[in-house]
Design a protein around this motif. Structure first.
Motif, PDB file in Angstrom:
ATOM      1  N   HIS A   1       0.830  -1.207   0.000  1.00  7.40           N
ATOM      2  CA  HIS A   1       0.000   0.000   0.000  1.00  7.40           C
ATOM      3  C   HIS A   1       0.864   1.256   0.000  1.00  7.40           C
ATOM      4  CE1 HIS A   1      -2.697   2.934   2.441  1.00  7.40           C
ATOM      5  NE2 HIS A   1      -3.030   3.001   1.165  1.00  7.40           N
ATOM      6  N   THR A   2       0.547   2.187  -0.888  1.00  7.68           N
ATOM      7  CA  THR A   2       1.147   3.518  -0.877  1.00  7.68           C
ATOM      8  C   THR A   2       0.040   4.557  -0.776  1.00  7.68           C
ATOM      9  OG1 THR A   2       1.192   3.468  -3.309  1.00  7.68           O
ATOM     10  CG2 THR A   2       3.247   2.961  -2.148  1.00  7.68           C
ATOM     11  N   THR A   3       0.375   5.683  -0.171  1.00  4.35           N
ATOM     12  CA  THR A   3      -0.575   6.785  -0.088  1.00  4.35           C
ATOM     13  C   THR A   3       0.174   8.081   0.156  1.00  4.35           C
ATOM     14  OG1 THR A   3      -2.639   7.563   0.944  1.00  4.35           O
ATOM     15  CG2 THR A   3      -0.986   6.607   2.415  1.00  4.35           C
ATOM     16  N   ASP A   4      -0.412   9.194  -0.264  1.00  3.72           N
ATOM     17  CA  ASP A   4       0.147  10.522  -0.009  1.00  3.72           C
ATOM     18  C   ASP A   4       1.618  10.622  -0.423  1.00  3.72           C
ATOM     19  OD1 ASP A   4      -2.063  12.103   1.680  1.00  3.72           O
ATOM     20  OD2 ASP A   4      -2.087  10.006   2.305  1.00  3.72           O
ATOM     21  N   THR A   5       1.934  10.085  -1.592  1.00  4.17           N
ATOM     22  CA  THR A   5       3.317  10.127  -2.072  1.00  4.17           C
ATOM     23  C   THR A   5       3.711  11.524  -2.548  1.00  4.17           C
ATOM     24  OG1 THR A   5       2.488   9.271  -4.194  1.00  4.17           O
ATOM     25  CG2 THR A   5       3.507   7.699  -2.674  1.00  4.17           C
TER      26      THR A   5
ATOM     27  N   ALA B   1      11.259   9.987  -6.447  1.00  2.00           N
ATOM     28  CA  ALA B   1      12.714   9.805  -6.404  1.00  2.00           C
ATOM     29  C   ALA B   1      13.190   9.354  -5.034  1.00  2.00           C
ATOM     30  CB  ALA B   1      13.422  11.101  -6.787  1.00  2.00           C
ATOM     31  N   GLY B   2      12.285   9.242  -4.065  1.00  2.00           N
ATOM     32  CA  GLY B   2      12.686   8.933  -2.704  1.00  2.00           C
ATOM     33  C   GLY B   2      13.272  10.159  -2.029  1.00  2.00           C
ATOM     34  N   HIS B   3      13.845   9.938  -0.853  1.00  2.00           N
ATOM     35  CA  HIS B   3      14.428  11.025  -0.061  1.00  2.00           C
ATOM     36  C   HIS B   3      15.940  11.018  -0.258  1.00  2.00           C
ATOM     37  CE1 HIS B   3      10.857  11.891   2.712  1.00  2.00           C
ATOM     38  NE2 HIS B   3      10.441  10.996   1.826  1.00  2.00           N
ATOM     39  N   LEU B   4      16.452  12.086  -0.798  1.00  2.00           N
ATOM     40  CA  LEU B   4      17.857  12.127  -1.181  1.00  2.00           C
ATOM     41  C   LEU B   4      18.767  12.606  -0.064  1.00  2.00           C
ATOM     42  CD1 LEU B   4      17.460  13.454  -4.834  1.00  2.00           C
ATOM     43  CD2 LEU B   4      17.337  11.112  -3.942  1.00  2.00           C
ATOM     44  N   GLN B   5      18.210  12.920   1.109  1.00  2.00           N
ATOM     45  CA  GLN B   5      19.024  13.331   2.249  1.00  2.00           C
ATOM     46  C   GLN B   5      18.701  12.535   3.520  1.00  2.00           C
ATOM     47  OE1 GLN B   5      17.909  17.607   1.531  1.00  2.00           O
ATOM     48  NE2 GLN B   5      20.065  17.980   1.946  1.00  2.00           N
TER      49      GLN B   5
ATOM     50  N   GLY C   1      -5.903   7.111   3.956  1.00  2.00           N
ATOM     51  CA  GLY C   1      -4.909   8.108   3.593  1.00  2.00           C
ATOM     52  C   GLY C   1      -5.288   9.458   4.151  1.00  2.00           C
ATOM     53  N   HIS C   2      -4.559  10.470   3.706  1.00  2.00           N
ATOM     54  CA  HIS C   2      -4.818  11.880   3.969  1.00  2.00           C
ATOM     55  C   HIS C   2      -4.115  12.426   5.203  1.00  2.00           C
ATOM     56  CE1 HIS C   2      -6.703  15.750   3.611  1.00  2.00           C
ATOM     57  NE2 HIS C   2      -7.310  15.651   4.777  1.00  2.00           N
ATOM     58  N   THR C   3      -3.995  11.668   6.274  1.00  2.00           N
ATOM     59  CA  THR C   3      -3.413  12.229   7.492  1.00  2.00           C
ATOM     60  C   THR C   3      -1.898  12.056   7.580  1.00  2.00           C
ATOM     61  OG1 THR C   3      -3.939  10.198   8.705  1.00  2.00           O
ATOM     62  CG2 THR C   3      -5.518  11.989   8.841  1.00  2.00           C
ATOM     63  N   HIS C   4      -1.284  11.360   6.616  1.00  2.00           N
ATOM     64  CA  HIS C   4       0.179  11.253   6.533  1.00  2.00           C
ATOM     65  C   HIS C   4       0.788  10.439   7.664  1.00  2.00           C
ATOM     66  CE1 HIS C   4       0.800  15.037   3.753  1.00  2.00           C
ATOM     67  NE2 HIS C   4      -0.164  14.231   3.321  1.00  2.00           N
ATOM     68  N   ILE C   5       0.047   9.530   8.254  1.00  2.00           N
ATOM     69  CA  ILE C   5       0.569   8.773   9.396  1.00  2.00           C
ATOM     70  C   ILE C   5       0.549   7.275   9.102  1.00  2.00           C
ATOM     71  CG2 ILE C   5      -0.148  10.513  11.069  1.00  2.00           C
ATOM     72  CD1 ILE C   5      -2.563   8.733  11.752  1.00  2.00           C
TER      73      ILE C   5
ATOM     74  N   GLY D   1      -8.367  -1.693   9.033  1.00  2.00           N
ATOM     75  CA  GLY D   1      -7.906  -0.672   8.109  1.00  2.00           C
ATOM     76  C   GLY D   1      -6.441  -0.358   8.313  1.00  2.00           C
ATOM     77  N   LEU D   2      -5.765   0.033   7.215  1.00  2.00           N
ATOM     78  CA  LEU D   2      -4.343   0.376   7.249  1.00  2.00           C
ATOM     79  C   LEU D   2      -4.122   1.707   6.542  1.00  2.00           C
ATOM     80  CD1 LEU D   2      -1.408  -0.812   7.903  1.00  2.00           C
ATOM     81  CD2 LEU D   2      -1.335  -1.361   5.460  1.00  2.00           C
ATOM     82  N   GLU D   3      -3.316   2.575   7.152  1.00  2.00           N
ATOM     83  CA  GLU D   3      -2.824   3.778   6.482  1.00  2.00           C
ATOM     84  C   GLU D   3      -1.304   3.751   6.517  1.00  2.00           C
ATOM     85  OE1 GLU D   3      -2.951   8.682   6.601  1.00  2.00           O
ATOM     86  OE2 GLU D   3      -4.314   7.538   7.895  1.00  2.00           O
ATOM     87  N   SER D   4      -0.679   4.165   5.421  1.00  2.00           N
ATOM     88  CA  SER D   4       0.757   3.912   5.249  1.00  2.00           C
ATOM     89  C   SER D   4       1.574   5.174   5.013  1.00  2.00           C
ATOM     90  CB  SER D   4       0.966   2.912   4.107  1.00  2.00           C
ATOM     91  OG  SER D   4       0.254   1.722   4.346  1.00  2.00           O
ATOM     92  N   GLY D   5       1.403   6.166   5.907  1.00  2.00           N
ATOM     93  CA  GLY D   5       2.335   7.267   5.967  1.00  2.00           C
ATOM     94  C   GLY D   5       2.240   8.284   4.851  1.00  2.00           C
ATOM     95  N   ARG D   6       3.413   8.761   4.415  1.00  2.19           N
ATOM     96  CA  ARG D   6       3.488   9.907   3.507  1.00  2.19           C
ATOM     97  C   ARG D   6       4.797   9.874   2.722  1.00  2.19           C
ATOM     98  NH1 ARG D   6       5.807  14.840   7.398  1.00  2.19           N
ATOM     99  NH2 ARG D   6       7.739  13.719   7.869  1.00  2.19           N
ATOM    100  N   TYR D   7       4.841  10.634   1.639  1.00  4.69           N
ATOM    101  CA  TYR D   7       6.064  11.049   0.940  1.00  4.69           C
ATOM    102  C   TYR D   7       7.016   9.907   0.593  1.00  4.69           C
ATOM    103  CZ  TYR D   7       4.691  15.593   3.024  1.00  4.69           C
ATOM    104  OH  TYR D   7       4.013  16.714   3.430  1.00  4.69           O
TER     105      TYR D   7
END
Length: 627
Positions: free
Chosen positions: A45-49, A54-58, A262-266, A278-284
């Motif tokens: 599951h992905t959400t709020d990408t 490119a992922g996180h470069l730092q 989704g939506h809450t970024h957590i 239910g599952l929510e899978s973070g952000r970014y």
């Protein structure tokens, strides 16, 4: 599969990235890991990408890019096929706005749409960010939906066809399919929360009304269903999802239901009953959610093919894991190494991303940040807070309209418009968009009595919550759930709102760590999630990060008159300057304060300049030099 599209990339370029991830990304750090809880039916599951393909470069913990995720999914599909079980992929919206890979192109998203479609996702739904602008919702309808080959679902969303003007569903309302290996019959929906900030070319139907419509009632009455799958850009513990759960349970009291939110970024997990989770899978692109269910009937085959089938059918088992998005985790969970893990398709998509970043010049430096500035990892106010930097340095230097430069002004910016941290080192075009991706400009109301204006921040921050109801839309996202916050305080917290009033804004949010991963590898800072199933959901065992809540808005007072001793004194009237996104809340608060200001009293301030551009201008002038 090599690539679905080679429109802007040559095959010669494709194989440059031998081990995937982006060339400038740091190596992920070794860490103790929990295994994936494989089951009969499994999900990624992905959400709020928000364009972070490119992922996180730092940040070493989250350096996996969309190509690495493709390799990961393909390797897990191979494992599932070998074992005769199933794997499905789900994405629950907000794929746009938040990263230079999406925001820096003209028009926006021309690269990310091509990159995103390379992953074969089984159920996709819209988010609210796809709907803020007419152009982005049209792109969903004309590009993302057809690219999804029937897997995009829009159960409560219509659009005005850009060619005919006719109101039509953005995508199919639901779909029914049978899984490849187990023969599980799945009935899937794709919902959006009751969003009202969309452009006028889309219509969001309230969820509570949608579940009363004939098509929905006919769909959920289908008795030949082994699992209801509800994908949505919706909070797990929300009126919308409780309404859907209730509507299904009224006619299918015993059929398992899997929600994705989704939506809450957590990172979050929620139990509706013993057969519905239910599952929510973070952000970014920080998190790849993994979910499994064992104990589903298999109406598409003669009998369920897993151990203890009869017992498990009566009481199915649900399990979850939050995977840190990096190659160390991916290789561990596939039992592969740097040579054997990446697929040709995944490597090629990583090269696509690198090529797009180069084309967009995302590594071009505006300056060099002298220190880390945090959204939630430092209290506010504090010299390490990005909001203190914005309030005390950027806004006073940059918010000045030539026609009213000597007029005292009170500048209000919502903290939710600042989306991410600044790390010490290069401040690039990409950084600009990760920090502030939105196209919001500034507006103002002239000659506001200061006695009223000075109370705006208090009302918008709900420090006296009974004064006026400010919607959740204004509140900033916290990167951890209310349950994780409760673990930090060792006491009950009913909701995140409980922490948004008064002095609670400055309380550190540091949960304890469940260190069951052994002592042979040192822990690195990261997510330590507490959810409805406990504290063992994260795949990577981390030491805790200290988080702080922040107010809804910050305020800068500029060009105020000075008293004889050099201190600022209160003017009689001020210009109230604000980000246009919060205009309706500013007017609402002013009306509560007894003023008569209306929309017609507002004007543009500093022309068409946006916060994003002002930040990069400030950095270029004040953080000069290469790192």
């Amino acid at each position: 599969m090599i690539l679905r599209s080679l429109s802007w990339l040559t095959l010669l370029t494709l194989f440059v990235l031998g081990q995937s991830a982006q060339p400038s990304a740091p190596e992920p750090l070794a860490a103790p890991l929990r295994e994936l809880p494989w089951g009969q039916l499994n999900f990624l599951h992905t959400t709020d990408t928000h364009g972070w393909h490119a992922g996180h470069l730092q940040e070493p913990s989250f350096t996996g890019d969309w190509g690495d995720y493709i390799s990961f999914a393909e390797r897990l599909h191979e494992k599932a096929d070998e074992e005769g079980i199933d794997l499905l992929l789900v994405d629950t919206g907000d794929r746009i706005e938040g990263n230079g890979l999406y925001d820096a192109s003209d028009p926006k998203g021309i690269y990310t749409r091509e990159i995103f479609k390379e992953q074969e996702i089984d159920v996709i739904c819209p988010g609210n960010h796809e709907l803020y602008k007419k152009a982005s919702s049209d792109n969903e309808y004309l590009s993302t939906v057809p690219n999804s080959h029937g897997n995009y679902l829009a159960s409560n969303l219509d659009i005005l066809d850009p060619k005919t003007g006719e109101r039509v569903p953005l995508a199919p309302r639901f779909k029914k399919f049978t899984t490849k290996n187990q023969g599980i019959r799945v009935l899937a929906f794709g919902f959006l929360f009751d969003f009202t900030g969309n452009a006028n070319n889309t219509i969001v139907e309230a969820v509570e009304k949608t579940v009363q419509q004939r098509w929905f009632l006919e769909a959920v009455h289908d008795r030949n269903v082994d699992l209801f799958l509800v994908a949505g850009h919706v909070l797990l513990d929300s009126p919308e999802y409780h309404a859907i759960f209730k509507a299904i349970r009224e006619v299918q009291w015993d059929t398992p239901i899997q929600f994705f939110g989704g939506h809450t970024h957590i990172r979050d997990y929620f139990k509706y009953d013993s057969k519905a989770y239910g599952l929510e899978s973070g952000r970014y692109m920080e998190t790849i959610g993994f979910m499994s269910i064992t104990g589903l009937s298999t109406g598409g085959k003669s009998r369920a093919s897993f151990p203890n089938a009869d017992r498990m059918l009566a009481s199915p088992k649900f399990a979850r894991r939050y995977i840190d998005n990096n190659l160390y985790s991916f290789r561990h969970h596939t039992s592969l190494n740097s040579t054997t893990f990446p697929t040709a398709h995944g490597r090629n998509v990583s090269a696509m991303i690198a090529s797009a970043r180069k084309e967009l010049k995302l590594d071009h430096q505006f300056g060099c940040a002298p220190q880390d500035l945090w959204t939630n990892r430092a209290p506010f106010p504090n010299k390490h807070s990005i909001f203190s930097w914005l309030q005390d340095q950027v806004l006073p230097d940059m918010i000045s309209d030539p026609t009213r430069k000597d007029v005292p002004r009170l500048v209000i910016v919502n903290t939710g418009g600042i989306r991410f941290d600044i790390f010490k080192g290069p401040f690039t075009i990409d950084t600009t968009y990760t920090v502030s991706p939105f196209t919001s400009g500034f507006r103002y109301i002239k000659n506001v009595p200061f006695e009223s204006a000075k109370r705006l921040k208090q009302i918008l921050n709900q420090e006296v919550p009974q004064l006026v109801n400010i919607p959740h839309e204004l509140a900033p996202h916290l990167p951890v759930s209310a349950r994780t916050l409760a673990a930090a305080f060792r006491g009950p917290i009913k909701s995140v709102d409980h922490l948004h009033h008064g002095s609670a804004n400055q309380l550190p949010l540091t949960p304890s760590v469940d260190d069951d991963g052994g002592d042979d590898i040192p822990l690195t800072p990261g997510y330590t999630t507490h959810d409805a199933a406990g504290s063992d959901g994260d795949d990577t065992i981390h030491s805790a990060i200290q988080f702080y809540t922040v107010p809804n808005v910050i305020e800068s007072r500029i060009a105020f008159p000075e008293s004889e001793d050099g201190t600022a004194k209160d003017p009689e009237e001020v210009d109230v300057v604000y980000i246009d996104f919060i205009e309706r809340y500013v007017l609402l608060a002013l009306k509560f304060l007894g003023t008569e200001f209306e929309i017609g009293d507002t004007e543009a301030y500093i022309g068409t300049k946006e916060l994003t551009g002002l930040i990069s201008e400030w950095v270029e002038e004040n953080w000069k030099g290469d790192c």
